[in-house]
Design a protein around this motif. Sequence first.
Motif, PDB file in Angstrom:
ATOM      1  N   THR A 212       0.362   4.020  -3.059  1.00  0.00           N
ATOM      2  CA  THR A 212      -0.019   5.464  -2.703  1.00  0.00           C
ATOM      3  C   THR A 212       0.711   6.351  -3.259  1.00  0.00           C
ATOM      4  N   SER A 213       2.141   6.005  -3.210  1.00  0.00           N
ATOM      5  CA  SER A 213       3.330   7.041  -3.707  1.00  0.00           C
ATOM      6  C   SER A 213       3.125   7.002  -5.046  1.00  0.00           C
TER       7      SER A 213
ATOM      8  N   LYS B  22     -10.375   8.598  -4.515  1.00  0.00           N
ATOM      9  CA  LYS B  22      -9.247   7.488  -4.347  1.00  0.00           C
ATOM     10  C   LYS B  22      -8.345   7.467  -5.577  1.00  0.00           C
TER      11      LYS B  22
ATOM     12  N   ASN C   5       0.017   6.305  -7.111  1.00  0.00           N
ATOM     13  CA  ASN C   5      -1.362   6.347  -7.393  1.00  0.00           C
ATOM     14  C   ASN C   5      -1.660   5.038  -8.400  1.00  0.00           C
TER      15      ASN C   5
ATOM     16  N   SER D 241      -5.382   5.383  -5.257  1.00  0.00           N
ATOM     17  CA  SER D 241      -4.845   4.189  -5.151  1.00  0.00           C
ATOM     18  C   SER D 241      -5.739   3.361  -4.310  1.00  0.00           C
TER      19      SER D 241
ATOM     20  N   ARG E  45       0.722  -1.242  -0.100  1.00  0.00           N
ATOM     21  CA  ARG E  45       0.086   0.150  -0.061  1.00  0.00           C
ATOM     22  C   ARG E  45       1.060   1.238  -0.151  1.00  0.00           C
ATOM     23  N   ASP E  46       1.946   1.286   0.686  1.00  0.00           N
ATOM     24  CA  ASP E  46       2.884   2.296   0.531  1.00  0.00           C
ATOM     25  C   ASP E  46       3.117   2.671  -0.725  1.00  0.00           C
TER      26      ASP E  46
END
Length: 323
Positions: free
Chosen positions: A159-160, A214, A162, A216, A155-156
């Motif tokens: 998120t970074s 949202k 997208n 990501s 997830r990291d």
Amino acid sequence: MKNIGIITSGGDSPGMNAAIRSIVKTAYYYRINCFGILFGFKGLINGNIINLCTIDVKNIINRGGTILKTARSKEFETKEGRKKAYKNFKKKKLDGLIIIGGNGTLTGAKIFEEEYNIPIIGIPGTIDNDIYGSDCTIGYDTALNTVIVAIDKIRDTATSHNRLFFIEVMGRESGFIALNSGIATGALNIMLPEKNYNINNLFKSIDKGNKEGKSSSIIIVSEDKKIQKAYSLAKITKKKYPNYEIRVSILGHIQRGGNPTCFDRVLASKLGFFSVKSLIDGKYGFIVGSKENKISYTLLKEFNKKKNKIDEELIKISKILFF
């Protein structure tokens, strides 16, 4: 009951060593000899049987895998193979067997018991958590926590950048790992083998996420013949959303490894103890499990007629949390 043999067979699971340790130490306490059968049923056929003393199980409670090794045996599926296994069982003067493993292993134990009337106790050891007769199987909790750690890390990066990630987890035909890890990691959607698969429901989740801003998302896919694999789902989704950056991560056998959690160590220790006690008390032909935090016994001949069911309430909760 003077001599007990221990078998770990099929897929390994974290906590098997803790169960072996518990069996050996309990047997020693009751002055029973323990023998380890190497490489599962294959080892019983080939006569790969060793003495196990308490010193042999020192410092293994924290180790993943199994010190007895494991293997799948096509030969044991034949009457000839099981006949060879029985000859070695008698040759070593064993009085009973404790067999640790999943669905296939316990099915083999059931057939072996029926054919030769051998005192056998089964212990459910599989990350899939699909053995009827126990709320949790040895290794499931560890595998689930391994998956959660991996998804949190993915997830990291999602998120970074997208990105939309499809993450495939193990489970055979059961969605326990997928459902619980999906809720615990805030997944956008979870593809379960127990529920009718509908690609349109997945697209609705993605569209809903878009409207809420949202950038990501994580989608959990449980391995199963009924569900298209993660790569196929990613390909279909890319056609629908060509502007999306989509990635796939297959967690694979990392889920089977690692140090067992406290829960799995304690569960394995309990089931190991009660498996020996059952043989001593003349109570065999059962799977020793844990139901509602109490020791339970399920007949070997009955266990595969039913299947552990995933929590319907959790499915309802997950649908609400998706949106």
